[in-house]
Design a protein around this motif. Structure first.
Motif, short mmCIF file in Angstrom:
data_model
loop_
_atom_site.label_atom_id
_atom_site.label_comp_id
_atom_site.label_asym_id
_atom_site.label_seq_id
_atom_site.Cartn_x
_atom_site.Cartn_y
_atom_site.Cartn_z
N GLY A 23 0.81 -1.22 0.00
CA GLY A 23 0.00 0.00 0.00
C GLY A 23 0.84 1.26 0.00
O GLY A 23 0.37 2.34 -0.38
N GLY A 24 2.11 1.14 0.41
CA GLY A 24 3.01 2.30 0.42
C GLY A 24 3.75 2.51 -0.89
O GLY A 24 4.49 3.49 -1.05
N MET A 25 3.56 1.59 -1.85
CA MET A 25 4.27 1.71 -3.13
C MET A 25 3.55 2.69 -4.06
O MET A 25 2.36 2.95 -3.91
CB MET A 25 4.37 0.34 -3.81
CG MET A 25 5.26 -0.64 -3.07
SD MET A 25 5.38 -2.21 -3.99
CE MET A 25 6.17 -3.24 -2.76
N LYS A 26 4.27 3.18 -5.05
CA LYS A 26 3.73 4.19 -5.98
C LYS A 26 2.87 3.53 -7.06
O LYS A 26 3.26 2.52 -7.63
CB LYS A 26 4.91 4.94 -6.63
CG LYS A 26 4.52 6.16 -7.43
CD LYS A 26 5.78 6.93 -7.86
CE LYS A 26 5.43 8.21 -8.60
NZ LYS A 26 4.90 8.00 -9.93
N GLN A 27 1.70 4.13 -7.30
CA GLN A 27 0.83 3.64 -8.37
C GLN A 27 1.27 4.21 -9.72
O GLN A 27 1.91 5.26 -9.76
CB GLN A 27 -0.62 4.08 -8.10
CG GLN A 27 -1.18 3.61 -6.78
CD GLN A 27 -2.54 4.23 -6.49
OE1 GLN A 27 -3.56 3.65 -6.80
NE2 GLN A 27 -2.56 5.40 -5.90
N THR A 28 0.90 3.54 -10.79
CA THR A 28 1.23 4.00 -12.14
C THR A 28 -0.06 4.22 -12.92
O THR A 28 -0.84 3.28 -13.12
CB THR A 28 2.11 2.95 -12.87
OG1 THR A 28 3.24 2.66 -12.07
CG2 THR A 28 2.54 3.46 -14.24
N LEU A 54 0.11 -5.61 -14.63
CA LEU A 54 -1.02 -5.76 -13.71
C LEU A 54 -0.64 -6.58 -12.48
O LEU A 54 -1.15 -6.33 -11.38
CB LEU A 54 -2.21 -6.43 -14.42
CG LEU A 54 -2.88 -5.60 -15.53
CD1 LEU A 54 -4.03 -6.38 -16.13
CD2 LEU A 54 -3.37 -4.27 -15.01
N HIS A 55 0.25 -7.54 -12.66
CA HIS A 55 0.69 -8.38 -11.54
C HIS A 55 1.34 -7.53 -10.45
O HIS A 55 1.26 -7.85 -9.26
CB HIS A 55 1.69 -9.44 -12.06
CG HIS A 55 1.98 -10.52 -11.07
ND1 HIS A 55 3.21 -11.14 -10.98
CD2 HIS A 55 1.22 -11.09 -10.11
CE1 HIS A 55 3.17 -12.04 -10.02
NE2 HIS A 55 1.98 -12.05 -9.48
N LYS A 56 1.97 -6.43 -10.87
CA LYS A 56 2.59 -5.53 -9.89
C LYS A 56 1.66 -4.39 -9.50
O LYS A 56 1.61 -3.98 -8.33
CB LYS A 56 3.89 -4.94 -10.47
CG LYS A 56 4.57 -4.08 -9.41
CD LYS A 56 5.95 -3.63 -9.73
CE LYS A 56 6.47 -2.83 -8.53
NZ LYS A 56 7.21 -1.67 -8.88
N GLU A 57 0.88 -3.87 -10.45
CA GLU A 57 0.06 -2.68 -10.20
C GLU A 57 -1.18 -2.96 -9.36
O GLU A 57 -1.53 -2.20 -8.46
CB GLU A 57 -0.35 -2.05 -11.55
CG GLU A 57 -1.16 -0.76 -11.44
CD GLU A 57 -0.39 0.40 -10.84
OE1 GLU A 57 -1.05 1.35 -10.37
OE2 GLU A 57 0.86 0.35 -10.81
N LEU A 58 -1.89 -4.07 -9.66
CA LEU A 58 -3.15 -4.35 -8.97
C LEU A 58 -2.99 -4.53 -7.45
O LEU A 58 -3.79 -3.99 -6.69
CB LEU A 58 -3.86 -5.56 -9.60
CG LEU A 58 -4.40 -5.34 -11.02
CD1 LEU A 58 -4.98 -6.63 -11.58
CD2 LEU A 58 -5.47 -4.24 -11.05
#
Length: 368
Positions: A23-28, A54-58
């Protein structure tokens, strides 16, 4: 404490820590134009790249919402319906994080099947959250000022905007696997969408609902160039026009139900501008008092008496008035690709809704 219970608690704690980390990571963010350009060639390599993204972003987007669902004001987090939604988000986060690295075509197809299931799991999030808000309203001290509820409105705006983005990304990836797409369609995007055709279909659906509820429905007349097309997501436009026309039909029908006069039609005008395509929906349903206008885009406002309850089959049936979130969510859909929704009312006469759709396609999706 038994060993099994200790193990379950440890596993739950580990998931919570993982959720906080992601949840602390940056969205793209992505734009409509980028989705069109990338999806124009749905090769195996492009589908693999999309799945890896998507595997990383979702998990990042889902983790952010799961965290927010745990700390809502006025005890909203503890309402049974909201706890159920939080469980759906945690289940989806676990599914995504436990899926191994996507290396080839077989992995990509398995991943696509899984995210399809995640999308289905979240189908009833809107009615479930609306039920949570209704549960909150019943328990809320009537002395609580509307300004004190601003935090809940801001949360729901972020939450629903994020949901639109998650469903768009999943839906787009899944739709790119369609071997026989409709002419001009790139995934969920129709590069030659006719706003007149979509407005007509949405109006007919709204009239059907009105007919079912009242036994009759006012006419809807549509003005504009039937040959005009532009790139957009038809399902998004259908949802917005359906909601606006439904509201207009209800206002007109209730105003003229016991009148000797014929109910006037709801009018839709489609204008093709350089920056925006604007759709105006006008009715003569009596309008909204000026004091009521600030409330129409809030989630705690509905003209229905009991829109949802625990025993209703939430999400399956459409009613003429209901969750108290149709207008604010429609505005979020408009804003998702850089547009907007404005309501102008003339009390004693009627209401005009202006739906602005950005036709440039360059706006990055908002990342709440």
């Amino acid at each position: 404490m038994t060993a099994a219970r200790k193990a379950a608690e440890a596993a739950g704690k580990a998931v919570q820590e993982e959720v906080r980390r992601w949840g602390g990571m940056k969205q793209t963010g992505v734009s409509l134009r980028y989705m069109m350009e990338f999806g124009a060639r749905p090769t195996d390599r492009n589908l693999l790249l999309s799945a890896q993204f998507l595997h990383k972003e979702l998990p990042i987007r889902i983790a952010r919402r799961a965290i927010e669902l745990e700390s809502l004001p006025f005890g909203l987090s503890e309402k049974p319906a909201v706890l159920k939604v939080r469980d759906w988000y945690l289940d989806s986060f676990r599914d995504l994080r436990s899926f191994p690295e996507i290396k080839g075509n077989g992995d990509e197809l398995a991943f696509t099947k899984m995210i399809k299931m995640i999308k289905v799991r979240h189908n009833n999030v809107v009615p479930a959250m609306a039920l949570g808000v209704q549960q909150l309203k019943k328990d809320l001290n009537p002395k609580v000022a509307r300004s004190d509820l601003e935090e809940i409105h801001e949360f729901l705006d972020r939450f629903y905007m994020s949901r639109i983005g998650i469903r768009m990304l999943i839906g787009q990836h899944v739709a790119l696997h369609d071997l026989n797409p409709e002419p001009g369609c790139i995934g969920q995007i129709n590069t030659k969408m006719s706003p007149i055709a979509v407005a007509h279909a949405a109006s007919e659906d709204a009239r059907f609902i009105c007919m079912r509820q009242y036994g009759c429905a006012p006419d809807v007349t549509i003005y504009g160039d039937p040959d005009f097309t532009f790139p957009y997501v038809p399902s998004h436009l259908h949802l917005m026009v359906f909601e606006l026309v439904k509201n207009s039909l209800r206002a007109v029908q209730e105003r003229y139900m016991n009148s000797d006069k014929d109910a006037p039609p709801v009018r839709i005008i489609v204008a093709d501008g350089i920056e925006d395509v604007t759709i105006k929906i006008s009715d003569e349903g009596g309008g909204i008092p000026r004091s009521g206008l600030p409330k129409i885009f809030t989630y705690l406002y509905s003209t229905a008496k009991d829109p949802v309850d625990e025993d209703s089959n939430t999400g399956s049936s459409v009613i003429m008035a209901g969750y108290g979130c149709g207008l604010p969510i429609s505005r979020l859909y408009a804003r998702y690709f850089g547009g907007d929704l404005q309501i102008i009312s003339m009390e004693g006469y009627g209401t005009d809704a202006y739906l602005h759709l950005s036709r440039l396609g360059d706006s990055q999706e908002p990342l709440p």
